[in-house]
Design an enzyme around this catalytic site. Structure first.
Site, PDB file in Angstrom:
ATOM      1  N   ASP A  82       4.270  -1.154  12.946  1.00 32.85           N
ATOM      2  CA  ASP A  82       3.845   0.073  12.275  1.00 32.85           C
ATOM      3  C   ASP A  82       2.387  -0.120  11.891  1.00 32.85           C
ATOM      4  OD1 ASP A  82       3.502   2.295  10.682  1.00 32.85           O
ATOM      5  OD2 ASP A  82       4.632   1.487   8.976  1.00 32.85           O
ATOM      6  N   PRO A 140       5.302  -8.981  14.940  1.00 32.54           N
ATOM      7  CA  PRO A 140       5.247  -7.893  13.959  1.00 32.54           C
ATOM      8  C   PRO A 140       6.622  -7.768  13.305  1.00 32.54           C
ATOM      9  CG  PRO A 140       4.463  -7.152  16.119  1.00 32.54           C
ATOM     10  CD  PRO A 140       4.976  -8.541  16.295  1.00 32.54           C
ATOM     11  N   ALA A 177      -1.642   1.677  11.177  1.00 31.46           N
ATOM     12  CA  ALA A 177      -2.618   2.757  11.089  1.00 31.46           C
ATOM     13  C   ALA A 177      -3.545   2.633  12.290  1.00 31.46           C
ATOM     14  CB  ALA A 177      -3.428   2.627   9.804  1.00 31.46           C
ATOM     15  N   SER A 206       0.836  -1.211   0.000  1.00 30.17           N
ATOM     16  CA  SER A 206       0.000   0.000   0.000  1.00 30.17           C
ATOM     17  C   SER A 206       0.870   1.260   0.000  1.00 30.17           C
ATOM     18  CB  SER A 206      -0.949   0.006   1.195  1.00 30.17           C
ATOM     19  OG  SER A 206      -0.215   0.001   2.411  1.00 30.17           O
ATOM     20  N   HIS A 207       2.177   1.123   0.315  1.00 30.84           N
ATOM     21  CA  HIS A 207       3.053   2.300   0.343  1.00 30.84           C
ATOM     22  C   HIS A 207       4.336   2.094  -0.449  1.00 30.84           C
ATOM     23  CE1 HIS A 207       0.066   3.134   3.352  1.00 30.84           C
ATOM     24  NE2 HIS A 207       0.349   4.415   3.171  1.00 30.84           N
ATOM     25  N   HIS A 214      -5.897   3.581   4.395  1.00 36.90           N
ATOM     26  CA  HIS A 214      -6.618   4.115   3.234  1.00 36.90           C
ATOM     27  C   HIS A 214      -6.086   3.478   1.948  1.00 36.90           C
ATOM     28  CE1 HIS A 214      -7.859   7.326   0.345  1.00 36.90           C
ATOM     29  NE2 HIS A 214      -8.912   7.379   1.143  1.00 36.90           N
ATOM     30  N   GLY A 215      -4.764   3.284   1.900  1.00 36.01           N
ATOM     31  CA  GLY A 215      -4.152   2.682   0.705  1.00 36.01           C
ATOM     32  C   GLY A 215      -4.687   1.283   0.436  1.00 36.01           C
ATOM     33  N   ASP A 216      -4.951   0.520   1.496  1.00 35.55           N
ATOM     34  CA  ASP A 216      -5.484  -0.833   1.302  1.00 35.55           C
ATOM     35  C   ASP A 216      -6.924  -0.800   0.807  1.00 35.55           C
ATOM     36  OD1 ASP A 216      -3.264  -2.462   1.792  1.00 35.55           O
ATOM     37  OD2 ASP A 216      -3.505  -2.261   3.961  1.00 35.55           O
ATOM     38  N   ALA A 266       4.013   7.852   2.986  1.00 38.81           N
ATOM     39  CA  ALA A 266       4.760   6.590   2.941  1.00 38.81           C
ATOM     40  C   ALA A 266       4.459   5.732   4.153  1.00 38.81           C
ATOM     41  CB  ALA A 266       6.254   6.923   2.906  1.00 38.81           C
ATOM     42  N   LEU A 295       5.573   4.133   7.687  1.00 40.69           N
ATOM     43  CA  LEU A 295       6.298   4.823   8.763  1.00 40.69           C
ATOM     44  C   LEU A 295       7.478   4.007   9.295  1.00 40.69           C
ATOM     45  CD1 LEU A 295       6.039   7.523  10.219  1.00 40.69           C
ATOM     46  CD2 LEU A 295       4.420   6.475  11.804  1.00 40.69           C
ATOM     47  N   ARG A 328       7.521  -9.030   7.012  1.00 42.57           N
ATOM     48  CA  ARG A 328       8.368  -8.112   6.214  1.00 42.57           C
ATOM     49  C   ARG A 328       9.752  -8.698   6.001  1.00 42.57           C
ATOM     50  NH1 ARG A 328      10.504  -3.817   7.647  1.00 42.57           N
ATOM     51  NH2 ARG A 328      10.054  -3.816   9.879  1.00 42.57           N
TER      52      ARG A 328
HETATM   53  N1  NDP Z   1       1.910   8.110   5.822  1.00 45.17           N
HETATM   54  C1  NDP Z   1       0.710   8.004   6.313  1.00 45.17           C
HETATM   55  O1  NDP Z   1       0.062   9.000   6.567  1.00 45.17           O
HETATM   56  C2  NDP Z   1       0.096   6.679   6.567  1.00 45.17           C
HETATM   57  C3  NDP Z   1       0.825   5.515   6.374  1.00 45.17           C
HETATM   58  N2  NDP Z   1       0.267   4.304   6.671  1.00 45.17           N
HETATM   59  C4  NDP Z   1       1.075   3.100   6.495  1.00 45.17           C
HETATM   60  O2  NDP Z   1       0.287   2.022   6.043  1.00 45.17           O
HETATM   61  C5  NDP Z   1       0.953   0.829   6.369  1.00 45.17           C
HETATM   62  C6  NDP Z   1      -0.044  -0.253   6.662  1.00 45.17           C
HETATM   63  O3  NDP Z   1      -0.687  -0.023   7.903  1.00 45.17           O
HETATM   64  P1  NDP Z   1      -1.686  -1.125   8.496  1.00 45.17           P
HETATM   65  O4  NDP Z   1      -2.577  -1.603   7.424  1.00 45.17           O
HETATM   66  O5  NDP Z   1      -2.280  -0.617   9.735  1.00 45.17           O
HETATM   67  O6  NDP Z   1      -0.668  -2.307   8.828  1.00 45.17           O
HETATM   68  P2  NDP Z   1      -1.012  -3.854   9.109  1.00 45.17           P
HETATM   69  O7  NDP Z   1      -2.311  -3.971   9.821  1.00 45.17           O
HETATM   70  O8  NDP Z   1      -0.814  -4.631   7.879  1.00 45.17           O
HETATM   71  O9  NDP Z   1       0.183  -4.248  10.098  1.00 45.17           O
HETATM   72  C7  NDP Z   1       0.363  -3.559  11.291  1.00 45.17           C
HETATM   73  C8  NDP Z   1       1.510  -4.154  12.083  1.00 45.17           C
HETATM   74  O10 NDP Z   1       1.113  -5.393  12.638  1.00 45.17           O
HETATM   75  C9  NDP Z   1       1.936  -6.455  12.183  1.00 45.17           C
HETATM   76  N3  NDP Z   1       1.052  -7.588  11.940  1.00 45.17           N
HETATM   77  C10 NDP Z   1       0.091  -7.700  10.995  1.00 45.17           C
HETATM   78  N4  NDP Z   1      -0.557  -8.887  11.124  1.00 45.17           N
HETATM   79  C11 NDP Z   1       0.041  -9.526  12.162  1.00 45.17           C
HETATM   80  C12 NDP Z   1      -0.180 -10.788  12.795  1.00 45.17           C
HETATM   81  N5  NDP Z   1      -1.121 -11.633  12.376  1.00 45.17           N
HETATM   82  N6  NDP Z   1       0.624 -11.119  13.838  1.00 45.17           N
HETATM   83  C13 NDP Z   1       1.585 -10.269  14.277  1.00 45.17           C
HETATM   84  N7  NDP Z   1       1.830  -9.077  13.724  1.00 45.17           N
HETATM   85  C14 NDP Z   1       1.062  -8.701  12.687  1.00 45.17           C
HETATM   86  C15 NDP Z   1       2.617  -5.955  10.945  1.00 45.17           C
HETATM   87  O11 NDP Z   1       3.847  -6.609  10.753  1.00 45.17           O
HETATM   88  P3  NDP Z   1       4.351  -7.008   9.251  1.00 45.17           P
HETATM   89  O12 NDP Z   1       4.712  -5.698   8.598  1.00 45.17           O
HETATM   90  O13 NDP Z   1       5.510  -7.922   9.439  1.00 45.17           O
HETATM   91  O14 NDP Z   1       3.181  -7.664   8.587  1.00 45.17           O
HETATM   92  C16 NDP Z   1       2.760  -4.466  11.251  1.00 45.17           C
HETATM   93  O15 NDP Z   1       3.881  -4.188  12.008  1.00 45.17           O
HETATM   94  C17 NDP Z   1       1.915   1.171   7.506  1.00 45.17           C
HETATM   95  O16 NDP Z   1       3.237   1.037   7.019  1.00 45.17           O
HETATM   96  C18 NDP Z   1       1.610   2.624   7.824  1.00 45.17           C
HETATM   97  O17 NDP Z   1       2.737   3.404   8.214  1.00 45.17           O
HETATM   98  C19 NDP Z   1      -0.998   4.189   7.181  1.00 45.17           C
HETATM   99  C20 NDP Z   1      -1.733   5.313   7.392  1.00 45.17           C
HETATM  100  C21 NDP Z   1      -1.280   6.645   7.051  1.00 45.17           C
HETATM  101  O1  LIG Z   2      -2.791   4.520   3.575  1.00 51.75           O
HETATM  102  C1  LIG Z   2      -3.088   5.547   4.212  1.00 51.75           C
HETATM  103  O2  LIG Z   2      -3.962   5.553   5.094  1.00 51.75           O
HETATM  104  C2  LIG Z   2      -2.394   6.819   3.887  1.00 51.75           C
HETATM  105  N1  LIG Z   2      -1.238   6.763   3.348  1.00 51.75           N
HETATM  106  C3  LIG Z   2      -0.440   7.867   2.934  1.00 51.75           C
HETATM  107  C4  LIG Z   2      -1.011   9.184   3.224  1.00 51.75           C
HETATM  108  C5  LIG Z   2      -2.411   9.284   3.600  1.00 51.75           C
HETATM  109  C6  LIG Z   2      -3.051   8.085   4.215  1.00 51.75           C
END
Ligand code: NDP
Ligand SMILES: O=C(O)C1=NCCCC1
Length: 343
Positions: free
Chosen positions: A184, A311, A186, A53-54, A192-194, A128, A130, A315
């Site tokens: 890391d 977590p 949300a 997603s990023h 939002h990207g997903d 991106a 984080l 990756r």
């Molecule tokens: N720049 C911005 O404004 C924004 C950026 N984002 C980015 O979007 C990305 C995705 O976020 P989000 O969808 O919440 O992430 P996920 O829900 O996919 O994952 C969140 C964390 O939990 C871990 N995880 C996921 N599933 C498991 C599991 N079953 N058991 C143990 N650990 C688990 C992941 O590790 P692993 O990575 O190893 O799967 C990760 O560290 C992030 O990188 C975030 O920074 C989100 C919102 C805004």
């Molecule tokens: O995936 C998200 O949520 C976001 N990613 C980058 C910037 C805005 C929100």
């Protein structure tokens, strides 16, 4: 990007080649050499580690944002040494990662001498993942926590309309016998990207993720994106964390709250103009014992309790595969990236 027929043929590309390709794209679309270098490295890391997603999914958004003039690709961050444990950066309407790169040496020096240092970035765009911002600190033996607020699309628990961003929180800590512990996430039920990726692929999102324009629960990503909104994860608990992110990433840094910017005069712009906070701690100054051994012990006990996945494990597995076999990309997507790099 131009519409090209999809053939679902996957191909692979090495990390260094992808960084070079992305650097060319950023430079071609108005980024300075330093900004292009930092963003390309960040985006290639995300793609390499399977943070789709990023990763390169974001490139059309970066390009249209730079082309629209919404963000300054030539911005030179202004780093201020404001107090013993505090560094402040005005990103000058540029991306947050070059601001972090510019402030990093001072931040690390302060964390090592005082035991803790805080970095406040304002006037910045974070588009991106984080974790690339925090993981390198833990690789140097430091503990790091970062928050960034994003654009309004999340309804606070108990409210009627969106106000918060998807507001991620990332944490990294060293451990003795393995890569740093990093998470890391949300603070919304889904990034939002997903939701955008699900809409593109014609898939539904999990229940409890979002609401439609009438505030009714929906699993249709298009209904969420077109007039609907996301929900915080974990009800009032995720909502409280999201509120905290607004306070730390915006109010404390001098950045915008997620609801305080308006890109409507910049058609094509996609990035939120907000703020970011990083807290870096040198554990050798606090614990009086070997922190990395203690975090290793915690991991050992978690595994002994039956935990199969930490977590970051997914990756690191994806990274190891990419290092062996290259980063897998859709052939059409790679062709479109090459087209963007040519102009
Ligand atoms: N720049 C911005 O404004 C924004 C950026 N984002 C980015 O979007 C990305 C995705 O976020 P989000 O969808 O919440 O992430 P996920 O829900 O996919 O994952 C969140 C964390 O939990 C871990 N995880 C996921 N599933 C498991 C599991 N079953 N058991 C143990 N650990 C688990 C992941 O590790 P692993 O990575 O190893 O799967 C990760 O560290 C992030 O990188 C975030 O920074 C989100 C919102 C805004
Ligand atoms: O995936 C998200 O949520 C976001 N990613 C980058 C910037 C805005 C929100």
């Amino acid at each position: 990007m131009s519409a090209t027929p999809t053939t679902a043929v996957t191909t692979s590309i090495g990390f260094t080649e992808l960084v070079t390709l992305l650097k060319d794209i950023f430079s071609r679309h108005g980024a300075s050499p330093e900004v292009a270098r930092v963003l390309a490295d960040n985006c290639a890391r995300a793609e390499r580690d399977g943070a789709h997603s990023h990763g390169v999914f974001r490139i059309p958004g970066y390009v249209s944002t730079l082309d629209s003039g919404w963000v300054n690709g030539q911005a030179v961050p202004v780093v201020e040494d404001v107090a013993s444990g505090f560094v402040r950066v005005d990103a000058a309407n540029g991306f947050a990662q070059p601001a972090l790169a510019a402030a990093r040496p001072l931040l690390v020096a302060k964390a090592r001498s005082a035991g803790i240092a805080v970095l406040a970035i304002r006037n910045s765009h974070h588009f991106a993942a984080l974790w690339p911002d925090v993981e390198p600190f833990a690789e140097e033996g430091l503990v790091a926590l970062s928050v960034v607020n994003s654009m309004t699309c999340v309804v606070p628990h108990g409210a009627d309309r969106p106000l918060f961003g998807t507001n991620p929180i990332a944490f990294a800590a060293p451990r003795a016998d393995g890569p740093p512990i990093v998470f890391d996430l949300a603070t919304s039920a889904i990034a939002h990207g997903d939701v955008q990726i699900a809409a593109r692929q014609g898939e539904r999102v999990p229940p409890g993720t979002g609401v439609d324009s009438l505030g009714q629960p929906t699993q249709d990503p298009k209904a969420i994106l077109e007039g609907g909104a996301l929900l915080p994860f974990g009800g009032h608990k995720g909502s409280a964390l999201s509120m905290m992110v607004e306070l730390l990433a915006a109010a404390l840094t001098g950045g915008n709250f997620s609801f305080e910017f308006d890109w409507s005069n910049h058609p094509g712009a996609k990035t939120p103009w907000t703020g970011q906070l990083l807290i870096v701690i040198d554990p050798s100054k606090t614990a009086g014992q070997d922190f990395a051994q203690r975090s290793q012990e915690l991991v050992r006990q978690m595994h002994a309790a039956g935990l199969r996945r930490l977590p970051g494990d997914r990756r690191h597995r994806t990274r190891a595969n990419a290092e062996r076999e290259g980063i897998r990309l859709d052939g059409d997507e790679l062709a479109r990236l090459r087209e963007l790099a040519r102009g």
